[in-house]
Design an enzyme around this catalytic site. Structure first.
Site, PDB file in Angstrom:
ATOM      1  N   THR A 196       1.496  -4.267   4.237  1.00 45.86           N
ATOM      2  CA  THR A 196       1.340  -4.539   5.667  1.00 45.86           C
ATOM      3  C   THR A 196       0.737  -5.912   5.953  1.00 45.86           C
ATOM      4  OG1 THR A 196      -0.838  -3.491   5.710  1.00 45.86           O
ATOM      5  CG2 THR A 196       1.070  -2.100   6.238  1.00 45.86           C
ATOM      6  N   ASP A 197       0.058  -6.497   4.953  1.00 44.10           N
ATOM      7  CA  ASP A 197      -0.668  -7.746   5.237  1.00 44.10           C
ATOM      8  C   ASP A 197       0.241  -8.865   5.737  1.00 44.10           C
ATOM      9  OD1 ASP A 197      -2.983  -6.499   4.542  1.00 44.10           O
ATOM     10  OD2 ASP A 197      -3.254  -7.515   2.625  1.00 44.10           O
ATOM     11  N   THR A 209       0.824  -1.218   0.000  1.00 48.05           N
ATOM     12  CA  THR A 209       0.000   0.000   0.000  1.00 48.05           C
ATOM     13  C   THR A 209       0.852   1.258   0.000  1.00 48.05           C
ATOM     14  OG1 THR A 209      -1.781  -1.145   1.121  1.00 48.05           O
ATOM     15  CG2 THR A 209      -1.781   1.232   1.307  1.00 48.05           C
ATOM     16  N   SER A 252       1.599  -7.594  -0.582  1.00 45.67           N
ATOM     17  CA  SER A 252       2.424  -8.497   0.233  1.00 45.67           C
ATOM     18  C   SER A 252       1.847  -9.904   0.355  1.00 45.67           C
ATOM     19  CB  SER A 252       2.700  -7.900   1.604  1.00 45.67           C
ATOM     20  OG  SER A 252       1.536  -7.821   2.365  1.00 45.67           O
TER      21      SER A 252
HETATM   22  N1  ASP Z   1      -2.789  -5.394   0.569  1.00 47.55           N
HETATM   23  C1  ASP Z   1      -1.732  -4.566   1.001  1.00 47.55           C
HETATM   24  C2  ASP Z   1      -0.452  -5.359   1.029  1.00 47.55           C
HETATM   25  O1  ASP Z   1      -0.161  -6.034   1.962  1.00 47.55           O
HETATM   26  C3  ASP Z   1      -2.011  -3.990   2.302  1.00 47.55           C
HETATM   27  C4  ASP Z   1      -1.008  -2.982   2.765  1.00 47.55           C
HETATM   28  O2  ASP Z   1       0.099  -2.862   2.285  1.00 47.55           O
HETATM   29  O3  ASP Z   1      -1.350  -2.270   3.714  1.00 47.55           O
HETATM   30  O4  ASP Z   1       0.285  -5.270   0.131  1.00 47.55           O
END
Ligand code: ASP
EC number: 3.5.1.1
Length: 377
Positions: free
Chosen positions: A143-144, A63, A110
């Site tokens: 973040t995932d 993200t 991620s």
């Molecule tokens: N879907 C995203 C990821 O993990 C979520 C994020 O980065 O906050 O790439």
């Protein structure tokens, strides 16, 4: 008369000017003080490049590199769109605190970070940190699954120089995007000598967390990363404040090296629930699992059916580790389970237990040795 009026007018104007000068608001008064401060930083950056740490930003997507047409939407965006150079350009203030350069490792959400990318990332970091020209690493990441990558780096980076993993909850195009300040803070921490020897760190939302303990706790909120039982390692409020020591083994002090590895053993995660069955274990074994982490209920408990599947998997040479779906607390090696070689994850959540089990299986399949790893790391 006219002369007198002119004199009064001149005096009045002079008084007014003097008064305005004295009654400047505190903000206006401070601005001249701010100027030299800003100048000082930029003059240092112009002349004293060596005074600033050399930080390499390795970008993987997520993200923080996400974008959307709408500035107000924070969920309908695409991850991994913006490249590392744009991330750096968006935060020119970083140049005042570090010599920053970037490298694009991959550009994905991620959930698509796989073992191959983990190996590539660690190998690149180890190579960069072996050089005197690099003082610290920042990894930008979705973040995932950020906590999984961070914990992998915590166990496989062979340097005590700072490695900081950072992400954001809002895409780069959103109002109040949190990426730029998170990235700035990450670079600041990576360039701080006090961040050395603490293992991989995770920086988001003005907090510094250990990769060993931090986990994502909320689907969308910016304060999603928490180390609930253990607390944060530190905070950032302009200055950096470290509060806690890391006691678990990490980086240079681990048994794991990936320098000669091209792949990692398959470890799958299974979730415990009412009415679950042994067939889940059978399916994982059939699909080639060398290890299984079971996110059991409570203190890593298994239903009778799940236990039958787990014991059968162990008999076929698969290592089974009990973790918990509760989100907190240590899973203890209860005697009944230990006798059946159903190991305990200690306080590692299922996704991090999978990371450690993959690495453990590159060294041994002896259940006692693997249990010792879970007790130490
Ligand atoms: N879907 C995203 C990821 O993990 C979520 C994020 O980065 O906050 O790439």
């Amino acid at each position: 008369m006219k002369k007198q009026r002119l004199l009064i007018l001149t005096l009045f104007t002079a008084l007014l000017l003097a008064f305005t000068g004295c009654s400047q608001s505190p903000e206006t008064k401070e601005s001249p003080k701010e100027k030299p401060q800003t100048q000082k930083v930029s003059s240092a950056s112009a002349s004293g490049k060596k005074d600033r740490p050399n930080i390499k930003i390795l970008a993987t997507g997520g993200t923080i590199a996400g974008a959307d047409k709408s500035k107000t939407s924070t969920t309908e965006y695409k991850s991994g769109v913006v490249g590392v150079e744009s991330l750096i350009e968006a935060v020119p203030e970083m140049k005042d605190i570090a010599n920053v350069s970037g490298e694009q490792i991959v550009n994905v959400g991620s959930t698509n970070i796989d073992n191959k990318i983990l190996l590539k990332l660690t190998k690149r970091i180890n190579k960069l940190l072996a050089s005197d020209d690099v003082d610290g690493i920042v990894v930008t990441h979705g973040t995932d699954t950020l906590e999984e990558t961070a914990y992998f780096l915590n166990l496989t980076v062979k340097s005590d120089k700072p490695v900081v993993v950072v992400g954001s909850m809002r895409p780069s195009t959103a109002i109040s995007a949190d990426g730029p300040s998170n990235l700035y803070n990450a670079v600041k921490v990576a360039g701080t000598p006090e961040a050395k020897g603490k293992g991989a760190l995770v920086v988001l939302n003005d907090r510094i967390a250990s990769a060993r303990y931090v986990t994502k706790t909320n689907t969308t909120a910016t304060d999603t990363f928490k180390s609930e039982e253990m607390g944060y390692v530190g905070t950032i409020a302009d200055d950096i404040y470290f509060n806690n020591e890391i006691t678990r083994r990490h980086t240079k002090d681990t048994d794991f090296s990936v320098s000669n590895l091209d792949q990692l053993p398959q470890v799958d995660i299974m979730y415990g629930y009412q009415n679950d069955g042994s067939y889940l274990f059978d399916a994982a074994v059939k699909a080639g699992a060398k290890g299984i982490v079971y996110a059991g209920s409570g203190n890593g408990s298994l239903s009778d059916a799940a236990e039958k599947g787990a014991v059968s998997a162990v008999k076929k040479g698969v290592t089974v580790v009990r973790s918990t779906r509760t989100g907190n607390g240590a899973v203890t090696p209860n005697q009944d389970y230990a006798e059946k070689d159903l190991l305990a994850s200690n306080s590692l959540n299922p996704q991090k237990a999978r990371i450690l089990l993959m690495l453990a299986l590159t060294k041994t399949d002896d259940p006692h040795k693997i249990q010792a790893y879970f007790n130490e790391y």
